[in-house]
Design a protein around this motif. Structure first.
Motif, PDB file in Angstrom:
ATOM      1  N   UNK A  24       0.842  -1.200   0.000  1.00  0.00           N
ATOM      2  CA  UNK A  24       0.000   0.000   0.000  1.00  0.00           C
ATOM      3  C   UNK A  24       0.874   1.245   0.000  1.00  0.00           C
ATOM      4  N   UNK A  25       0.212   2.387   0.060  1.00  0.00           N
ATOM      5  CA  UNK A  25       0.882   3.681  -0.099  1.00  0.00           C
ATOM      6  C   UNK A  25       2.068   3.895   0.849  1.00  0.00           C
ATOM      7  N   UNK A  26       1.982   3.540   2.155  1.00  0.00           N
ATOM      8  CA  UNK A  26       3.129   3.799   3.031  1.00  0.00           C
ATOM      9  C   UNK A  26       4.422   3.159   2.546  1.00  0.00           C
ATOM     10  N   UNK A  27       4.364   1.898   2.110  1.00  0.00           N
ATOM     11  CA  UNK A  27       5.594   1.247   1.654  1.00  0.00           C
ATOM     12  C   UNK A  27       6.039   1.761   0.285  1.00  0.00           C
ATOM     13  N   UNK A  28       5.099   2.175  -0.540  1.00  0.00           N
ATOM     14  CA  UNK A  28       5.472   2.815  -1.813  1.00  0.00           C
ATOM     15  C   UNK A  28       6.226   4.105  -1.530  1.00  0.00           C
ATOM     16  N   UNK A  29       5.713   4.877  -0.558  1.00  0.00           N
ATOM     17  CA  UNK A  29       6.393   6.113  -0.163  1.00  0.00           C
ATOM     18  C   UNK A  29       7.761   5.806   0.432  1.00  0.00           C
ATOM     19  N   UNK A  30       7.866   4.724   1.197  1.00  0.00           N
ATOM     20  CA  UNK A  30       9.140   4.334   1.787  1.00  0.00           C
ATOM     21  C   UNK A  30      10.178   4.004   0.731  1.00  0.00           C
ATOM     22  N   UNK A  31       9.764   3.288  -0.316  1.00  0.00           N
ATOM     23  CA  UNK A  31      10.683   2.967  -1.415  1.00  0.00           C
ATOM     24  C   UNK A  31      11.173   4.246  -2.088  1.00  0.00           C
ATOM     25  N   UNK A  32      10.241   5.161  -2.358  1.00  0.00           N
ATOM     26  CA  UNK A  32      10.598   6.418  -3.015  1.00  0.00           C
ATOM     27  C   UNK A  32      11.565   7.234  -2.161  1.00  0.00           C
ATOM     28  N   UNK A  33      11.309   7.298  -0.852  1.00  0.00           N
ATOM     29  CA  UNK A  33      12.195   8.049   0.038  1.00  0.00           C
ATOM     30  C   UNK A  33      13.581   7.409   0.109  1.00  0.00           C
ATOM     31  N   UNK A  34      13.641   6.088   0.116  1.00  0.00           N
ATOM     32  CA  UNK A  34      14.926   5.384   0.186  1.00  0.00           C
ATOM     33  C   UNK A  34      15.810   5.752  -1.004  1.00  0.00           C
ATOM     34  N   UNK A  35      15.251   5.654  -2.195  1.00  0.00           N
ATOM     35  CA  UNK A  35      16.022   5.981  -3.388  1.00  0.00           C
ATOM     36  C   UNK A  35      16.294   7.484  -3.485  1.00  0.00           C
ATOM     37  N   UNK A  36      15.301   8.301  -3.084  1.00  0.00           N
ATOM     38  CA  UNK A  36      15.484   9.751  -3.125  1.00  0.00           C
ATOM     39  C   UNK A  36      16.602  10.226  -2.215  1.00  0.00           C
ATOM     40  N   UNK A  37      16.711   9.624  -1.024  1.00  0.00           N
ATOM     41  CA  UNK A  37      17.771  10.004  -0.096  1.00  0.00           C
ATOM     42  C   UNK A  37      19.147   9.692  -0.640  1.00  0.00           C
ATOM     43  N   UNK A  38      19.295   8.542  -1.311  1.00  0.00           N
ATOM     44  CA  UNK A  38      20.584   8.182  -1.902  1.00  0.00           C
ATOM     45  C   UNK A  38      20.915   9.117  -3.067  1.00  0.00           C
ATOM     46  N   UNK A  39      19.898   9.473  -3.846  1.00  0.00           N
ATOM     47  CA  UNK A  39      20.120  10.400  -4.964  1.00  0.00           C
ATOM     48  C   UNK A  39      20.626  11.743  -4.452  1.00  0.00           C
ATOM     49  N   UNK A  40      20.143  12.183  -3.296  1.00  0.00           N
ATOM     50  CA  UNK A  40      20.607  13.450  -2.724  1.00  0.00           C
ATOM     51  C   UNK A  40      22.108  13.446  -2.474  1.00  0.00           C
ATOM     52  N   UNK A  41      22.667  12.277  -2.168  1.00  0.00           N
ATOM     53  CA  UNK A  41      24.102  12.198  -1.905  1.00  0.00           C
ATOM     54  C   UNK A  41      24.923  12.621  -3.114  1.00  0.00           C
ATOM     55  N   UNK A  42      24.397  12.386  -4.311  1.00  0.00           N
ATOM     56  CA  UNK A  42      25.126  12.719  -5.531  1.00  0.00           C
ATOM     57  C   UNK A  42      25.335  14.226  -5.646  1.00  0.00           C
ATOM     58  N   UNK A  43      24.429  15.001  -5.051  1.00  0.00           N
ATOM     59  CA  UNK A  43      24.521  16.461  -5.134  1.00  0.00           C
ATOM     60  C   UNK A  43      25.375  17.052  -4.017  1.00  0.00           C
ATOM     61  N   UNK A  44      25.880  16.198  -3.142  1.00  0.00           N
ATOM     62  CA  UNK A  44      26.750  16.656  -2.057  1.00  0.00           C
ATOM     63  C   UNK A  44      28.192  16.625  -2.544  1.00  0.00           C
ATOM     64  N   UNK A  45      28.889  17.784  -2.552  1.00  0.00           N
ATOM     65  CA  UNK A  45      30.280  17.808  -3.022  1.00  0.00           C
ATOM     66  C   UNK A  45      31.176  16.812  -2.285  1.00  0.00           C
ATOM     67  N   UNK A  46      30.860  16.526  -1.028  1.00  0.00           N
ATOM     68  CA  UNK A  46      31.688  15.596  -0.252  1.00  0.00           C
ATOM     69  C   UNK A  46      31.480  14.152  -0.656  1.00  0.00           C
ATOM     70  N   UNK A  47      30.355  13.872  -1.312  1.00  0.00           N
ATOM     71  CA  UNK A  47      30.051  12.494  -1.696  1.00  0.00           C
ATOM     72  C   UNK A  47      29.907  12.313  -3.202  1.00  0.00           C
ATOM     73  N   UNK A  48      29.820  13.423  -3.949  1.00  0.00           N
ATOM     74  CA  UNK A  48      29.566  13.335  -5.389  1.00  0.00           C
ATOM     75  C   UNK A  48      30.665  12.573  -6.123  1.00  0.00           C
ATOM     76  N   UNK A  49      31.908  12.717  -5.652  1.00  0.00           N
ATOM     77  CA  UNK A  49      33.010  12.015  -6.331  1.00  0.00           C
ATOM     78  C   UNK A  49      32.998  10.505  -6.057  1.00  0.00           C
TER      79      UNK A  49
END
Length: 277
Positions: A102-127
């Motif tokens: 249901x929706x809560x776990x769908x949202x959880x999947x999206x947040x999991x991948x979204x949080x990792x994607x944010x790391x790419x925009x961090x200069x300390x982790x982008x490399x």
């Protein structure tokens, strides 16, 4: 258990720096095999699955993870990306078992991948994008292995890890012999301190850590035990930052918080569903 798993990322990083990625993985699986050797036995009707699990979990998984740590400096970012195994497992369960969510776990999947994607925009982790990609591949392999283990219910835990150690030793040993011959020949000359990092991973993370998890799950509901493991990646991030002196930026902490929120939602909701007959 959380502390052992959390500190394991430091041990593996030190091992692949001092030895070589494949050789370090070979030594780790060899120790697991030696410790669990007494439980190594033929399980009728399950050997094909045990072989596949052993090659994937004991071999291919460590190829991805050890190389990711070998080429990366920001170990904390990799620890966050390593949590993608949880949403990957759920996605595979949906595809293979036709599990409905249901929706809560769908949202959880999206947040999991979204949080990792944010790391790419961090200069300390982008490399660390190559390392993050390898960690994501390792997480996907881990998810496949967790799926296989659903079909191994009833097989003793030590027997499963004995076969993982057996096939992991063969797989990684063969690869290391051809790709890292110098490191393999240097094994007899390795100092005890270096071997200690490998032993910590094999005994602490695999045998004691996974064994503790199995012991707890045999005595307590999944919904109580599984969410408590969410402390492990938190320990990894802060311990790695302290030990290696890597920065914890606002963006990295934000991405980690978003990813862990998603993982927590998926873990807790899935654990509650697992308690029902």
């Amino acid at each position: 258990m959380n502390i052992l798993w959390g500190l394991n990322v430091i041990a593996v990083k030190m091992a692949v720096m001092a030895i070589a990625p494949l050789t370090a993985g070979f030594l780790r699986q060899l120790i697991v095999l030696v410790v669990c050797a007494s439980a190594l036995r033929i399980v009728p009707g399950r050997m094909r699955l045990l072989t596949i699990l052993g090659i994937l979990s004991g071999g291919v998984f460590y190829v991805a993870i050890n190389f990711s740590l070998a080429i990366s400096d920001n170990v904390g970012a990799l620890a966050i990306a390593g949590q993608l195994g949880v949403p990957f497992s759920l996605l595979l369960a949906i595809l293979v078992f036709r599990e409905r969510i249901r929706l809560p776990r769908i949202a959880g999947i999206a947040l999991s991948f979204g949080g990792v994607v944010l790391l790419v925009f961090d200069p300390a982790a982008a490399r660390e994008v190559p390392g993050l990609a390898l960690t994501a591949i390792g997480s996907f392999i881990w998810a496949i292995c967790s799926l296989i283990q659903r079909y191994l219910i009833g097989v003793p835990v030590l027997t499963i890890y004995a076969w993982i150690g057996f096939w992991g030793t063969i797989t990684l040993g063969t690869l290391a012999w051809f790709i890292e011959p110098v490191a393999m020949r240097a094994i007899p000359d390795l100092p005890l301190r270096t071997l200690g990092w490998v032993a910590f991973s094999a005994l602490g993370s695999t045998v004691i850590g996974q064994g503790s998890m199995s012991w707890l799950l045999q005595r307590h509901p999944v919904s109580i035990v599984t969410p408590l493991t969410l402390a492990a990646p938190v320990v990894s991030v802060f311990a790695a930052s302290w030990y290696f002196g890597t920065p914890l930026t606002v963006l990295m902490l934000s991405g980690g918080a978003v990813a862990m929120l998603g993982v927590a939602i998926v873990t807790i909701r899935t654990a509650r569903a697992g308690d029902t007959p």
